[in-house]
Design an enzyme around this catalytic site. Structure first.
Site, PDB file in Angstrom:
ATOM      1  N   SER A  66      75.236  21.576  16.085  1.00  0.00           N
ATOM      2  CA  SER A  66      73.870  21.879  16.495  1.00  0.00           C
ATOM      3  C   SER A  66      72.876  21.366  15.450  1.00  0.00           C
ATOM      4  O   SER A  66      72.791  20.150  15.238  1.00  0.00           O
ATOM      5  CB  SER A  66      73.734  23.387  16.747  1.00  0.00           C
ATOM      6  OG  SER A  66      72.526  23.691  17.411  1.00  0.00           O
ATOM      7  N   ASP A 104      75.429  22.902  28.680  1.00  0.00           N
ATOM      8  CA  ASP A 104      74.545  23.215  27.560  1.00  0.00           C
ATOM      9  C   ASP A 104      73.113  23.406  28.066  1.00  0.00           C
ATOM     10  O   ASP A 104      72.514  22.470  28.605  1.00  0.00           O
ATOM     11  CB  ASP A 104      74.589  22.064  26.537  1.00  0.00           C
ATOM     12  CG  ASP A 104      73.946  22.434  25.213  1.00  0.00           C
ATOM     13  OD1 ASP A 104      73.016  23.257  25.204  1.00  0.00           O
ATOM     14  OD2 ASP A 104      74.372  21.884  24.185  1.00  0.00           O
ATOM     15  N   HIS A 113      76.370  25.558  24.948  1.00  0.00           N
ATOM     16  CA  HIS A 113      75.984  25.110  23.612  1.00  0.00           C
ATOM     17  C   HIS A 113      76.981  25.589  22.559  1.00  0.00           C
ATOM     18  O   HIS A 113      77.139  24.951  21.523  1.00  0.00           O
ATOM     19  CB  HIS A 113      74.570  25.602  23.276  1.00  0.00           C
ATOM     20  CG  HIS A 113      73.974  24.908  22.088  1.00  0.00           C
ATOM     21  ND1 HIS A 113      73.597  23.580  22.103  1.00  0.00           N
ATOM     22  CD2 HIS A 113      73.710  25.359  20.827  1.00  0.00           C
ATOM     23  CE1 HIS A 113      73.130  23.239  20.911  1.00  0.00           C
ATOM     24  NE2 HIS A 113      73.182  24.296  20.117  1.00  0.00           N
TER      25      HIS A 113
END
Length: 212
Positions: free
Chosen positions: A103, A153, A184
């Site tokens: 991320s 996601d 995610h």
């Protein structure tokens, strides 16, 4: 800014390319140690903590909103992190590492690939986005990069990760863009994919880099 980071360093326990572990928002230098050990057993692990705080949660650079980055800060922080990696390589006697980022950590790793391409031997970008609207031209010839996106996601549009893959490939990187049946958050499929990719990839520098 100083290029020193709070970090963890785990020496190599075998043969393998060192990993630079870059956590997501709210993580710290401990978050990805176990993941690194699974993906590349025996590799040295260098794991810094992001210096930017967002409501008390560590990150590697500022954002203005969800998915909207402060690009001046991205550039500043990516260069600062690259300086730290170079210092740590000398201190710990490491080869160029492969970034393993999740991320926010994957985004700063991608920024480093464009801004300081010589610092990393490759990258595993888990849930990454395009970090810079106008990335500088970089020479990533033969640099292995894995992008793992989640098909469900809710944060990263599929078109964005596809664009990132295309930008890295256009700079010469050997890009594998895989999509796992996940959101995610990371899934076991990401771990298995990254482990297989690490085993199959060649992180040795091209002959031109060795000679010059």
């Amino acid at each position: 800014m100083t290029n020193e980071f709070i970090h963890r360093f785990e020496p190599a326990k075998g043969v393998g390319t060192p990993l630079l572990l870059l956590h997501g928002t709210g993580g710290d230098e401990n978050d990805l140690l176990q993941l690194g050990e699974v993906i590349s057993p025996g590799s040295a692990l260098l794991s810094p903590r992001g210096k930017v705080l967002e409501r008390g949660m560590p990150r590697f650079f500022r954002r203005l909103a969800e998915g909207v980055f402060d690009e001046a800060d991205v550039k500043r922080r990516a260069n600062e992190l690259a300086d730290f990696v170079e210092t740590a390589r000398a201190r710990y006697e490491l080869d160029a590492p492969v970034a393993l980022g999740y991320s926010n950590g994957a985004n700063i790793a991608a920024a480093m690939m464009f801004l300081r391409p010589q610092v990393l031997a490759g990258a595993v970008l888990l849930r990454a986005m395009v970090p810079l609207a106008h990335a500088p031209k970089a020479d990533l010839a033969h640099r292995p990069v894995l992008i793992s996106s989640g098909s469900r996601d809710p944060i990263i549009p599929a078109s964005n990760s596809t664009e990132l893959a295309a930008l890295l490939a256009s700079a010469g990187a050997n890009v594998q863009h895989s999509i796992t049946p996940a959101g995610h958050q990371l899934a076991q499929a990401d771990v298995a994919l990254a482990k297989q990719w690490m085993t199959a990839s060649d992180f040795s520098p091209p002959a031109a880099a060795l000679s010059g």
